[in-house]
Motif scaffolding. Structure first.
Motif, short mmCIF file in Angstrom:
data_model
loop_
_atom_site.label_atom_id
_atom_site.label_comp_id
_atom_site.label_asym_id
_atom_site.label_seq_id
_atom_site.Cartn_x
_atom_site.Cartn_y
_atom_site.Cartn_z
N LEU B 174 0.98 -1.29 0.01
CA LEU B 174 0.02 0.18 -0.02
C LEU B 174 0.82 1.26 0.10
O LEU B 174 0.65 2.09 -1.01
CB LEU B 174 -0.73 0.02 1.05
N TYR B 175 1.96 1.29 0.78
CA TYR B 175 2.73 2.58 1.15
C TYR B 175 3.34 2.73 -0.17
O TYR B 175 3.63 4.01 -0.63
CB TYR B 175 3.66 2.40 2.16
N ALA B 176 3.73 1.65 -0.80
CA ALA B 176 4.60 1.94 -2.37
C ALA B 176 3.90 2.79 -3.33
O ALA B 176 4.37 3.23 -3.86
CB ALA B 176 4.90 0.33 -2.65
N THR B 177 2.48 2.70 -2.97
CA THR B 177 1.82 3.47 -4.09
C THR B 177 1.67 4.88 -3.57
O THR B 177 1.43 5.78 -4.52
CB THR B 177 0.33 2.92 -4.36
N HIS B 178 2.27 5.17 -2.48
CA HIS B 178 2.24 6.54 -2.03
C HIS B 178 3.47 7.13 -2.13
O HIS B 178 3.63 8.34 -2.68
CB HIS B 178 1.69 6.72 -0.60
N CYS B 179 4.81 6.38 -1.90
CA CYS B 179 5.87 7.16 -1.80
C CYS B 179 6.48 7.32 -3.13
O CYS B 179 6.46 6.43 -4.33
CB CYS B 179 6.76 6.02 -1.09
N ILE B 180 7.28 8.27 -3.25
CA ILE B 180 7.87 8.62 -4.55
C ILE B 180 9.31 8.29 -4.62
O ILE B 180 9.93 8.44 -5.75
CB ILE B 180 7.69 10.26 -4.71
N ASP B 181 9.87 7.60 -3.65
CA ASP B 181 10.87 7.01 -3.83
C ASP B 181 11.26 5.53 -4.14
O ASP B 181 10.44 4.47 -3.67
CB ASP B 181 11.67 6.96 -2.44
N ASP B 182 11.45 5.29 -5.34
CA ASP B 182 11.27 4.24 -6.32
C ASP B 182 12.65 3.39 -6.31
O ASP B 182 12.66 2.16 -6.75
CB ASP B 182 10.71 4.22 -7.69
N SER B 183 13.79 3.87 -6.03
CA SER B 183 15.02 3.29 -6.17
C SER B 183 15.10 2.05 -5.20
O SER B 183 14.77 2.04 -4.00
CB SER B 183 16.27 4.08 -5.43
N PRO B 184 15.33 0.99 -5.66
CA PRO B 184 15.43 -0.48 -5.02
C PRO B 184 16.42 -0.12 -3.87
O PRO B 184 16.16 -0.83 -2.72
CB PRO B 184 16.13 -1.40 -6.01
N LEU B 185 17.31 0.82 -3.87
CA LEU B 185 18.49 0.96 -2.78
C LEU B 185 17.26 1.69 -1.53
O LEU B 185 17.85 1.31 -0.27
CB LEU B 185 19.26 2.00 -2.94
N PHE B 186 16.53 2.52 -2.02
CA PHE B 186 15.65 3.13 -0.98
C PHE B 186 14.76 1.89 -0.40
O PHE B 186 14.57 1.92 0.89
CB PHE B 186 14.58 4.14 -1.54
N VAL B 187 14.39 1.19 -1.14
CA VAL B 187 13.46 -0.14 -0.64
C VAL B 187 14.09 -0.89 0.18
O VAL B 187 13.66 -1.26 1.29
CB VAL B 187 12.94 -0.89 -1.70
N ALA B 188 15.33 -1.33 -0.12
CA ALA B 188 16.17 -2.12 0.68
C ALA B 188 16.49 -1.42 2.05
O ALA B 188 16.57 -2.19 3.06
CB ALA B 188 17.40 -2.42 -0.11
N LEU B 189 16.76 -0.05 1.99
CA LEU B 189 17.33 0.54 3.35
C LEU B 189 15.97 0.91 4.20
O LEU B 189 16.27 0.82 5.14
CB LEU B 189 17.93 1.75 2.73
N TRP B 190 14.81 1.26 3.63
CA TRP B 190 13.95 1.60 4.38
C TRP B 190 12.70 0.76 4.69
O TRP B 190 12.16 0.41 5.81
CB TRP B 190 13.39 3.02 4.15
N TYR B 191 12.14 0.12 3.65
CA TYR B 191 11.08 -0.80 3.83
C TYR B 191 11.51 -1.99 4.63
O TYR B 191 10.57 -2.35 5.43
CB TYR B 191 10.75 -1.32 2.09
N THR B 192 12.74 -2.60 4.35
CA THR B 192 13.08 -3.67 4.96
C THR B 192 13.04 -3.48 6.58
O THR B 192 12.49 -4.33 7.37
CB THR B 192 14.67 -4.23 4.64
N PRO B 193 13.81 -2.81 7.22
CA PRO B 193 13.43 -2.32 8.67
C PRO B 193 12.21 -2.22 9.01
O PRO B 193 11.77 -2.60 10.19
CB PRO B 193 14.58 -1.25 8.87
N ALA B 194 11.30 -1.38 8.24
CA ALA B 194 10.15 -1.21 8.74
C ALA B 194 9.37 -2.54 8.63
O ALA B 194 8.41 -2.70 9.55
CB ALA B 194 9.24 -0.25 7.61
#
Lengths: 183, 212
Positions: B174-194
């Protein structure tokens, strides 16, 4: 997989279709198997034999309350063994022993079956003491006096359905009582 | 009480199975998912340029990875609810979405100039990401744990952790459709700990509510 195991699985499947007679047969046939498994487990963990029947009864309640977790396509014995193991581990933890050795898979469980009859687990008074009011009356009438749900319903002026609902809650409560044996 | 007496009582209760685990999980996802969607609509909402980015590979992959983790976790919960199942039976399936993410990270590092790495990784939304995903996951986690109470997991903590992964991944999708940061680096760094926070919450709660 032996014929015996296939027979138990057939009974369980029939029970799942609502065959009450098959269910009773299954429980009676499975109790000695559970006793054998519990005995093997307890000797591995080094606990006294007095605890075996508690584990057997706790496992029977779990088999009953968790019977939907058996997948009819899979063999029955590994499922039974897993439940016994879970209850053994709980039993060991409650008594403050540290687990050292996991139970190994036993190749021929049915050979270890223990048919010692009429064994006592927790004192009946103490078990029933965990239930209150009608739940207690119903369990006492059915288990100790051997009444049927129908007879109990007539005696207490309830519908048979209401008796069954209360009986089900009482069994859940008893299963909980095993987890914390001292009130 | 004698064992044969106990059997009398159990047999009288009879074989009347309740709603199956699958049905309970479906209901839980419907209720928990609806609650998360309402919260999402009120708190975040989809990004304005969704139509333009929907088919870019970075955006598509972050949604696909979250969805894959969600599906893998649901499958694993169904398995782990049976007493004879072990964590090793589900480990391969659960690690697949993580490998997919790792692949995307490598691809990003190979295709993007090193001086842009930090911009992609830090993004603009990291704090909102860390807070939003667990918040969106809370209702689905509670609903899933309630559903799994009919199960008999060998390890209540592991089953709870996997429920946490499912809820966290749903929140992340759900959050992915809001967030404008699409870099896999961002996903790895922030989605994973969340999501890891939700997994931890699930494991702790599972130890309490999934014992049987």
């Amino acid at each position: 997989v032996t014929d015996r195991e296939l027979h138990l699985a057939t009974l369980m499947r029939a029970a799942n279709r609502g065959d009450a007679g098959a269910y009773r047969q299954l429980l009676e046939a499975v109790a000695p198997v559970l006793r054998g498994l519990a005995r093997q487990g307890l000797s591995r963990y080094g606990i006294s034999a007095e605890d075996i029947e508690d584990v057997v009864q706790e496992t029977l309640l779990a088999v009953h309350l968790k019977r939907t977790t058996w997948d009819e396509q899979r063999p029955l014995l590994p499922w039974l063994r897993a439940i016994v193991q879970n209850k053994l581990v709980d039993s060991v933890r409650r008594r403050g022993h540290r687990l050292m050795v996991p139970i190994e898979d036993v190749s021929d469980v049915l050979a270890a079956e223990d048919t010692t009859g009429h064994l006592n687990g927790f004192d009946a008074e103490r078990m029933l003491g965990r239930l209150a009011g009608r739940q207690r009356d119903i369990v006492q009438a059915i288990s100790i006096e051997g009444a049927s749900a129908r007879q109990v319903a007539d005696r207490l002026g309830m519908t048979e359905g209401a008796v069954r609902v209360m009986l089900h809650r009482a069994l859940k409560r008893l299963a909980g009582a095993f987890r914390s044996p001292r009130p | 009480m004698r064992t044969d007496q106990l059997i009398q009582a159990i047999a009288a209760d009879g074989p009347i199975p309740g709603r199956s685990l699958a049905a309970r999980m479906a209901l839980a996802l419907l209720l928990g998912g609806a609650a998360a969607a309402v919260l999402f609509a009120l708190m975040l909402g989809v990004r304005g340029d969704l139509a333009q980015v929907a088919l870019t590979w970075r955006f598509a992959l972050k949604v696909i990875i979250a969805t894959a983790a969600f599906i893998a976790a649901l499958w694993a919960i169904a398995r782990l609810s049976r007493p004879e199942a072990r964590m090793r039976d589900v480990a391969a399936v659960l690690s697949a979405p993580l490998l997919l993410l790792a692949g995307c990270v490598v691809l990003e590092l190979l295709t993007v100039r090193p001086d842009h790495w930090m911009t992609g990784a830090i993004g603009s939304n990291s704090r909102i990401c860390l807070v939003s995903i667990p918040l969106l996951a809370a209702a689905p986690l509670a609903a899933l744990l309630t559903a799994v109470r009919v199960g008999a997991p060998a390890s209540p903590a592991a089953a709870g952790a996997v429920a946490g992964l499912a809820a966290g991944a749903l929140g992340a999708a759900l959050y992915a459709t809001h967030c404008i940061d699409d870099s896999p680096l961002f996903v790895a760094l922030w989605y994973t700990p969340a999501i890891a926070l939700v997994i931890l919450a699930g494991a702790l709660a599972g130890r309490l509510v999934l014992r049987w």
